[in-house]
Design a protein around this motif. Sequence first.
Motif, PDB file in Angstrom:
ATOM      1  N   HIS A  10      -2.459  17.783   5.223  1.00 34.96           N
ATOM      2  CA  HIS A  10      -1.398  16.784   5.060  1.00 34.96           C
ATOM      3  C   HIS A  10      -0.723  16.965   3.698  1.00 34.96           C
ATOM      4  CE1 HIS A  10       0.159  12.634   6.116  1.00 34.96           C
ATOM      5  NE2 HIS A  10       0.546  12.765   4.862  1.00 34.96           N
ATOM      6  N   HIS A  12       3.446  17.026   1.739  1.00 35.86           N
ATOM      7  CA  HIS A  12       4.898  16.854   1.860  1.00 35.86           C
ATOM      8  C   HIS A  12       5.568  17.932   1.027  1.00 35.86           C
ATOM      9  CE1 HIS A  12       4.557  12.843   3.773  1.00 35.86           C
ATOM     10  NE2 HIS A  12       3.408  12.828   3.101  1.00 35.86           N
ATOM     11  N   GLU A  96       3.848  11.732   9.872  1.00 37.50           N
ATOM     12  CA  GLU A  96       2.887  10.670   9.881  1.00 37.50           C
ATOM     13  C   GLU A  96       3.535   9.377  10.323  1.00 37.50           C
ATOM     14  OE1 GLU A  96       1.680   9.287   5.796  1.00 37.50           O
ATOM     15  OE2 GLU A  96       3.065  10.887   5.191  1.00 37.50           O
ATOM     16  N   HIS A 158      -5.035  10.223   8.012  1.00 37.62           N
ATOM     17  CA  HIS A 158      -4.924  10.908   6.729  1.00 37.62           C
ATOM     18  C   HIS A 158      -5.274   9.950   5.592  1.00 37.62           C
ATOM     19  CE1 HIS A 158      -1.682  10.290   3.768  1.00 37.62           C
ATOM     20  NE2 HIS A 158      -1.100   9.584   4.706  1.00 37.62           N
ATOM     21  N   ASP A 206      -1.994  15.522   0.355  1.00 40.15           N
ATOM     22  CA  ASP A 206      -0.907  14.538   0.450  1.00 40.15           C
ATOM     23  C   ASP A 206       0.037  14.697  -0.741  1.00 40.15           C
ATOM     24  OD1 ASP A 206       0.703  12.588   1.507  1.00 40.15           O
ATOM     25  OD2 ASP A 206      -0.543  10.908   0.884  1.00 40.15           O
TER      26      ASP A 206
HETATM   27 ZN   LIG Z   1       1.760  11.592   3.559  1.00 39.16          ZN
END
Ligand SMILES: [Zn+2]
Length: 261
Positions: A10, A12, A96, A158, A206
């Motif tokens: 996970h 970005h 997500e 997550h 994340d």
């Molecule tokens: Zn996220």
Amino acid sequence: MVGIRYIDAHAHLLGRDREDIKGAQLRIERAAELGVTIIAIAQVPRIWEETLKLAEEHDNVFVALAAAHPDDSMTETFERLVTLCRDEPRVVGIGEIGLDYRQGKPSDIAKRKDQLREHIQIAREVNLPLVIHDGKATNDVLKILDEEAASDVGGMIHFFTGTPKQAQRAIELGFFISFGGPHTYAKPLAELVRSVPLDRILVETDSPMLAPPKHHKDEGNEPALVVDVVKGIAEVRGMDPEELREATTANAIRLFRLDED
Ligand SMILES: [Zn+2]
């Protein structure tokens, strides 16, 4: 799949500053050098195309898509989402999507619950696993996953910060539990980190949203640091980091079906 040592389950790539394509490419390359494959989250339609382009250009990037924005005109957006999921082989998940009780207006909650239910239906329609976001809303998230029979498609929660008992419930519903940077040092999360069975754990950064793992707390976060998430989680669990690396990579390959190309 050959060459995958770690999977950041996970991250970005185009988060707050989506113009920063060059920066994203550098972060992807630094990850690739360490054998890190990235599940890149494109949670709003405006970054779908650019994130997919990065995945097409880099072997170590796959994508999860969602339309998690209360203002989008949904019918049209959902149709496009289904089309992309069917036509683009680099799309491996839906998300997500979820609930966050730490932010947003209380009046948005009903809308977000509806969106979560709609995304579970889409995941079923396109047969892809779900990437679930849970911000201090664990019981409500689990309730919706149960009511919508999300176990049909499964997925991951997550940056899970619920209790060991809630993690157990999520596992029963067919979900993996994902740990990030703070799980490597936050004392209140240690019992949870130790409680999840090895065949149900994923690791993530994340990045750039979440704090990076231990020893990197004052730096920016990026997918390459998932290597240190593995080290830190192994330390909390008192186990061999290599064993944890192997297991978490195999788990993510299984969940996102990365070996079916
Ligand atoms: Zn996220």
